[in-house]
Enzyme design. Sequence first.
Site, short mmCIF file in Angstrom:
data_model
loop_
_atom_site.label_atom_id
_atom_site.label_comp_id
_atom_site.label_asym_id
_atom_site.label_seq_id
_atom_site.Cartn_x
_atom_site.Cartn_y
_atom_site.Cartn_z
N GLY A 10 17.09 14.21 44.11
CA GLY A 10 16.72 13.44 42.92
C GLY A 10 17.82 12.49 42.53
O GLY A 10 18.61 12.05 43.38
N HIS A 174 29.37 24.28 29.41
CA HIS A 174 28.86 22.92 29.48
C HIS A 174 27.66 22.82 28.54
O HIS A 174 26.53 22.86 28.97
CB HIS A 174 28.46 22.63 30.92
CG HIS A 174 28.05 21.21 31.16
ND1 HIS A 174 28.82 20.14 30.83
CD2 HIS A 174 26.94 20.70 31.75
CE1 HIS A 174 28.20 19.03 31.19
NE2 HIS A 174 27.05 19.35 31.75
N1 APR Z 1 14.38 23.24 46.34
C1 APR Z 1 14.89 22.00 46.59
N2 APR Z 1 14.78 20.98 45.74
C2 APR Z 1 14.12 21.19 44.60
C3 APR Z 1 13.57 22.43 44.27
C4 APR Z 1 13.72 23.49 45.19
N3 APR Z 1 13.21 24.70 44.97
N4 APR Z 1 12.97 22.31 43.05
C5 APR Z 1 13.16 21.05 42.64
N5 APR Z 1 13.85 20.36 43.57
C6 APR Z 1 14.24 18.96 43.56
C7 APR Z 1 13.17 18.06 42.96
O1 APR Z 1 12.12 17.83 43.88
C8 APR Z 1 13.97 16.80 42.64
O2 APR Z 1 13.95 15.86 43.68
O3 APR Z 1 15.37 18.74 42.73
C9 APR Z 1 15.40 17.33 42.45
C10 APR Z 1 15.95 17.13 41.05
O4 APR Z 1 16.07 15.77 40.83
P1 APR Z 1 15.80 15.06 39.43
O5 APR Z 1 14.51 15.57 38.87
O6 APR Z 1 15.96 13.61 39.64
O7 APR Z 1 16.95 15.64 38.50
P2 APR Z 1 18.47 15.13 38.42
O8 APR Z 1 18.59 14.09 37.38
O9 APR Z 1 18.96 14.84 39.79
O10 APR Z 1 19.20 16.45 37.87
C11 APR Z 1 19.32 17.59 38.66
O11 APR Z 1 21.40 18.24 37.71
O12 APR Z 1 22.65 17.36 35.98
C12 APR Z 1 21.74 18.35 36.35
O13 APR Z 1 20.46 18.76 34.31
C13 APR Z 1 20.41 18.22 35.61
O14 APR Z 1 19.59 20.37 36.27
C14 APR Z 1 19.50 18.98 36.53
C15 APR Z 1 20.07 18.67 37.92
#
Ligand code: APR
Length: 309
Positions: A10, A174
Amino acid sequence: MPKITVIGAGAVGATAAQRIAEKELGDVVLTDIVEGLPQGKALDLLEAGPICGYDSRLLGTNDYKDIEGSDVVVITAGIARKPGMTREDLLKINSKIIREVSQNIARYAPDSVIITVTNPLDLMTYLTMKTTNFEPNRVFGMSGVLDSGRFAAFIAMELGCSVRDISAMVLGGHGDTMVPLPRFTTVSGVPITELMPEDTISRLVERTVNGGAEIVNLLKTGSAFYAPSAAVTNMVEAVIKNTKRILPACACLGGEYGKKDIYLGVPVKLGRSGVEEIVELKLTDGERKALDRSAQAVSSGIISLNALL
Ligand code: APR
């Protein structure tokens, strides 16, 4: 080349992969549960290599087998905070994801150092360590580098000075109870307590504590990713290059700061084996009380987390 895996393609994960490749810290494997997403982003980043001039190879995959032999694994998989949502709201959804991810890391990359980024950070880092059963020094979280980066940015704006001269320190969980430490925050060695009046410092501390929410409220459809990905890249670099940098990290305490079996933000020395030392600062009564309050919040989170498992 070292092998660095980023789980979750993501906003944070893909930007971290970009920064890691641009610094040529190693070859990067980007994984996600969504089919095509890590493959597309990794290919795009690979094609940027000749233009930017990096030789890191990038692989996008949905198969955990591809993470075999990783030196460092960064976990960003999970749901990001939406407006009005606290990090704690995320606990239920993200703990399920972290358990699945951690089981796969333990299976396919048993010798790796893991840096957790997924929120609620202190609890997800604790869960990563418990699920993988790795030694605690090999599992830590990214929080303080981001929080102190935000604090430093606000100080630089206030003083009209270069961010390069600022060294900021933020301890604790955090979240809303984090503990920015003005006494240990300096501009070219001078504590900010000597450079700014108390009410200005309080305002900047307040903005730092609410730094994540400020971005969420502006973006509306996601949370911060430029600074978080930069922060985790700094930590990956310290591990891969074995630099022994002292950075704030969410680390497992074994008696330091009077606390045990808890993950909390503290200054640590980072090297090839992960957290090589926990640095104990001499805190005033007020600072210690604030840290205790933060530890209390994390401990009750651990109780809620254990109830979910
Ligand atoms: N296995 C692998 N990837 C996964 C899974 C899983 N079981 N579940 C979700 N994902 C992926 C999603 O498909 C998505 O592409 O995790 C990614 C998360 O990306 P975003 O939704 O863009 O979130 P992001 O802004 O990157 O934040 C990720 O980091 O800073 C922290 O609070 C934030 O917990 C969040 C994490």
